[in-house]
Write an enzyme that holds these catalytic residues in place. Sequence first.
Site, mmCIF file in Angstrom:
data_model
loop_
_atom_site.group_PDB
_atom_site.id
_atom_site.type_symbol
_atom_site.label_atom_id
_atom_site.label_comp_id
_atom_site.label_asym_id
_atom_site.label_seq_id
_atom_site.Cartn_x
_atom_site.Cartn_y
_atom_site.Cartn_z
ATOM 1 N N LYS A 205 36.779 43.293 36.434
ATOM 2 C CA LYS A 205 36.839 41.946 37.032
ATOM 3 C C LYS A 205 35.788 40.994 36.458
ATOM 4 C CE LYS A 205 39.531 42.919 41.107
ATOM 5 N NZ LYS A 205 39.628 43.092 42.550
ATOM 6 N N ARG A 241 40.359 51.704 42.800
ATOM 7 C CA ARG A 241 41.565 51.193 42.124
ATOM 8 C C ARG A 241 41.138 50.745 40.731
ATOM 9 N NH1 ARG A 241 43.803 46.249 41.208
ATOM 10 N NH2 ARG A 241 46.068 46.100 41.317
HETATM 11 N N1 HH2 Z 1 42.643 43.541 42.869
HETATM 12 C C1 HH2 Z 1 43.694 43.011 42.197
HETATM 13 C C2 HH2 Z 1 44.993 43.208 42.668
HETATM 14 N N2 HH2 Z 1 45.234 43.949 43.776
HETATM 15 N N3 HH2 Z 1 44.448 45.289 45.538
HETATM 16 C C3 HH2 Z 1 43.433 45.848 46.203
HETATM 17 N N4 HH2 Z 1 43.655 46.604 47.284
HETATM 18 N N5 HH2 Z 1 42.129 45.665 45.808
HETATM 19 C C4 HH2 Z 1 41.809 44.912 44.726
HETATM 20 O O1 HH2 Z 1 40.602 44.758 44.423
HETATM 21 C C5 HH2 Z 1 42.875 44.301 43.980
HETATM 22 C C6 HH2 Z 1 44.202 44.512 44.433
HETATM 23 C C7 HH2 Z 1 43.466 42.210 40.967
HETATM 24 O O2 HH2 Z 1 43.443 43.017 39.835
HETATM 25 P P1 HH2 Z 1 44.679 43.350 38.844
HETATM 26 O O3 HH2 Z 1 45.855 43.938 39.569
HETATM 27 O O4 HH2 Z 1 44.118 44.199 37.780
HETATM 28 O O5 HH2 Z 1 45.089 41.982 38.178
HETATM 29 P P2 HH2 Z 1 46.209 40.880 38.521
HETATM 30 O O6 HH2 Z 1 46.030 40.459 39.934
HETATM 31 O O7 HH2 Z 1 45.932 39.781 37.526
HETATM 32 O O8 HH2 Z 1 47.557 41.526 38.316
#
Ligand code: HH2
Length: 264
Positions: A205, A241
């Site tokens: 992040k 995660r």
């Molecule tokens: N962070 C993201 C998405 N979903 N869910 C939970 N429970 N906790 C988190 O910290 C979290 C989440 C954001 O990360 P990512 O899926 O890698 O990216 P994007 O939202 O751009 O798809």
Amino acid sequence: MGILNVTPDSFSDGGRFQSLDAVASRAVEMVAHGADWLDIGGESTRPGAAPVSQAEEIDRVVPAIEAVRDACPTPVSIDTRKPAVARAAVAAGASLWNDITALSEAPDSLETCAALGCQVVLMHMKGEPRTMQMAPAYDDVVAEVTAMLETRARAAIAGGVAREAIWLDPGIGFGKRLEHNLALLARLDRLCALGFPIVLGASRKGFIRELDPGAREPLDRLGGSLAVVLAGARADVAMVRVHDVRQTAQALAVAAAIEAAAHG
Ligand code: HH2
């Protein structure tokens, strides 16, 4: 929990898993590397991300879930804020609803979750993805996040969600400045004290870049991501995660071995 985004625009893995073969082989790879859950998402929630329609999101995630279910027996979670997407995902084989809005996006989120009988991650977010990083402010971020998650957990239980089905997540980077993320990571014990399993997501992040300005690309942020994983392990969080399952499992194994040597 291994992250598998079937989106064109996720901040780190967007556009990487467009074919179902690529989705299935990434799932198998993450499981081989130690993932106990696979988290499938069809909408990017990165700061400033554009919303995706319900139909489009279902079209992205349902075939991906089916492909993962065919490829390995590992449980699948659906990263969505939309009840209709959660319903379609659970019908396709997902068993956990990972909701960044803690079941507050739609009037029927809570009731849908109770009816589905699936597990749920209630995550803290201040504001909504498009604008959440503009000027997030708290008097006491740890107290406010803890109180909100406790309130949402109570509401979920009152609405018919089983207590044992609930996981809580502080939502690192969701409406939080660097100092807020660090305060939460420093006091994970306060969240753990609520008595629910805690999920922690900080993989690659943006706040890591604020501590290492050279880490411009998400792929440059593995070291910072692992530092968060180890902070989580020390606080006894139940799940991390992550994108980098292999390196995370290795860091956790080495930390556990050192801990065992210290006590034995
Ligand atoms: N962070 C993201 C998405 N979903 N869910 C939970 N429970 N906790 C988190 O910290 C979290 C989440 C954001 O990360 P990512 O899926 O890698 O990216 P994007 O939202 O751009 O798809």
